[in-house]
Write an enzyme that holds these catalytic residues in place. Structure first.
Site, PDB file in Angstrom:
ATOM      1  N   GLY A 185       0.820  -1.205   0.000  1.00 14.97           N
ATOM      2  CA  GLY A 185       0.000   0.000   0.000  1.00 14.97           C
ATOM      3  C   GLY A 185       0.852   1.252   0.000  1.00 14.97           C
ATOM      4  O   GLY A 185       0.607   2.208  -0.756  1.00 14.97           O
ATOM      5  N   ASP A 186       1.880   1.273   0.849  1.00 15.70           N
ATOM      6  CA  ASP A 186       2.807   2.400   0.878  1.00 15.70           C
ATOM      7  C   ASP A 186       3.539   2.541  -0.449  1.00 15.70           C
ATOM      8  O   ASP A 186       3.695   3.642  -0.993  1.00 15.70           O
ATOM      9  CB  ASP A 186       3.846   2.210   1.983  1.00 15.70           C
ATOM     10  N   LEU A 187       4.012   1.426  -0.972  1.00 13.07           N
ATOM     11  CA  LEU A 187       4.808   1.457  -2.187  1.00 13.07           C
ATOM     12  C   LEU A 187       3.969   1.879  -3.393  1.00 13.07           C
ATOM     13  O   LEU A 187       4.397   2.702  -4.203  1.00 13.07           O
ATOM     14  CB  LEU A 187       5.449   0.088  -2.429  1.00 13.07           C
ATOM     15  N   SER A 190       3.192   5.558  -3.300  1.00 11.00           N
ATOM     16  CA  SER A 190       4.361   6.348  -3.681  1.00 11.00           C
ATOM     17  C   SER A 190       4.574   6.338  -5.192  1.00 11.00           C
ATOM     18  O   SER A 190       4.944   7.357  -5.782  1.00 11.00           O
ATOM     19  CB  SER A 190       5.608   5.821  -2.975  1.00 11.00           C
ATOM     20  N   GLN A 217      -3.985   5.607  -0.321  1.00  8.70           N
ATOM     21  CA  GLN A 217      -3.542   4.216  -0.284  1.00  8.70           C
ATOM     22  C   GLN A 217      -4.678   3.273  -0.678  1.00  8.70           C
ATOM     23  O   GLN A 217      -4.460   2.288  -1.383  1.00  8.70           O
ATOM     24  CB  GLN A 217      -3.039   3.861   1.116  1.00  8.70           C
TER      25      GLN A 217
END
Length: 414
Positions: A185-187, A190, A217
């Site tokens: 989710g973070d990746l 980003s 996200q």
């Protein structure tokens, strides 16, 4: 040992396609730092902004590398903050707010990952900052985005996996769902933030006006669910865990071999025929029960006939031997451990494991997956210490003297 140039490198001048772009990074952990890292690797001058008394707590995440002075530095932090300059700034103080506004005047992009509304409460939201710089691209990453009924909720990577649908689909049919084994989710957020930022910059070149890039996200995860949405909207089917199987394509999944597992995806008639030839039983390709792709898609037929054949073939060989047999003729890949990936000759040829200075040592970590033929980007420089480049940045972008920088530091403004 790292030479002086490597140990003190900062990506300060920038090289590559984004040379000349200035980015203020006021994010923490990964959703945000990864976005700005990509921009830094591509040549942007990225300035990481941290609170003087409360720096990015990813600096405390393992694994650590010990320097000659016995100080331990986080390789996790370094991986997502390489090639950046580091400054400190207390944005809650009035002087700090003023300094940020002055920095924004000389900045192309600001990236933040606070909960929506936080920057507005500080008096530093987009509507305020665009008065300082109408061309500013304001990239905001959050759990649920800046609009909608859930916008103010806190969110982490697991939140995105949970509410984006991916968690419910992952795992095995007879067990509870399993989160994807990385902070996807973070990746993903980003990555979309980087794409959105570059799109907004392109538009600003034409119009002279910046805008907000709003990244959620939950939104980002939703787009990773492949065919789950259209299966539901067209057929009413709710995606559920399938283990290593594909919802309708077979054979296409994980198969055991002598020393581990491989992925095999030879489901088309062409690939199936070649596979039968490679393993010395070409007649199987014309077996009337499994001679077409449509027949092999049938789950019962696949489990009763196709899988046993493949497991019998693959069990005779190691992963490396199977890859050698497959060559460039059929889609078969070893399921590799991270250790095997890091040492993979192909990964090396693609320059995907790079050496980055940390604590006077060179540490291997993943490189930039964007390969440009003419303007490849920055060399890999170390992540900054908190406030390491206060003097340089505040003098260059704000015009402060060294004495003024020292006074601000004493008062806890920077």
């Amino acid at each position: 040992m790292v030479n002086e140039k490597q140990a003190t490198g900062s990506g300060i001048s920038g090289s590559g396609p984004l040379k000349g772009l200035t980015v203020l990074d006021i994010t923490r952990v990964v959703a945000g730092p990864f976005c700005s890292m990509l921009l830094a690797d591509l040549g942007a001058t990225v300035i990481k902004v941290e609170h003087p008394d409360d720096p990015d707590y990813a600096r405390t995440f393992p694994p650590f590398v010990s320097g000659d002075d016995q100080q331990e530095l986080s390789a996790f932090f370094a991986q997502f903050n390489r090639n950046k300059l580091g400054i400190t700034l207390n944005m809650k103080s009035e002087e700090g707010k003023t300094l940020l506004k002055k920095l924004v005047r000389r900045t192309d992009v600001l990236v933040e990952n606070f909960r929506p509304g936080t920057m507005d409460k500080l008096g530093l939201g987009y509507e305020v900052l665009k008065q300082e710089n109408p061309r500013l691209i304001y990239t905001a990453i959050s759990g649920f985005g800046r609009t909608g009924p859930n916008a103010s909720r806190p969110g982490f990577d697991n939140s995105g996996q949970a509410v984006g649908g991916l968690w419910s689909m992952n795992g095995y049919p007879d067990r509870p769902p399993v989160r994807v084994g990385t902070i996807i989710g973070d990746l993903a957020a980003s990555l979309y933030a980087a794409i959105g930022t570059l799109a907004a910059l392109r538009e600003a070149e034409r119009s002279g006006e910046g805008q907000v890039v709003d990244i959620s996200q939950q939104d980002s995860i939703l787009t990773l669910t492949e065919n789950a949405v259209v299966r539901y909207t067209t057929k009413g089917e709710v995606a559920s865990p399938l283990g290593n199987e594909h919802p309708f394509v077979r054979p296409y999944g994980q198969f055991p071999c002598k020393d581990g597992y491989v992925f095999f995806g030879g489901y088309t008639d062409k690939f199936w025929k070649i596979t039968c030839e490679i393993f010395g039983e070409p007649e199987i390709a014309s077996d009337p029960e499994i001679d077409t792709m449509e027949k092999r898609f049938d789950k019962a037929v696949s489990e009763r006939r196709v899988r046993p054949i493949l497991e019998r073939w693959f069990s005779r060989y190691t992963k490396a031997e199977l890859e050698a047999l497959a060559g460039d003729r059929i889609p078969l890949s070893a399921i590799k451990t991270i250790a095997e990936v890091v040492e993979d000759p192909h990964i090396a040829a693609r320059e995907m494991i790079v050496k980055v200075p940390i604590a006077g040592k060179l540490v291997r970590m993943f490189g930039l997956p964007i390969k440009l033929s003419r303007t490849p980007g920055n060399a890999y420089a170390k992540a900054p210490a908190p406030g390491e480049h206060n003097g340089f940045v505040y003098s260059r972008l704000v015009g402060l003297t060294s004495e003024e920088v020292g006074e601000l530091a004493e008062r806890g403004v920077i």
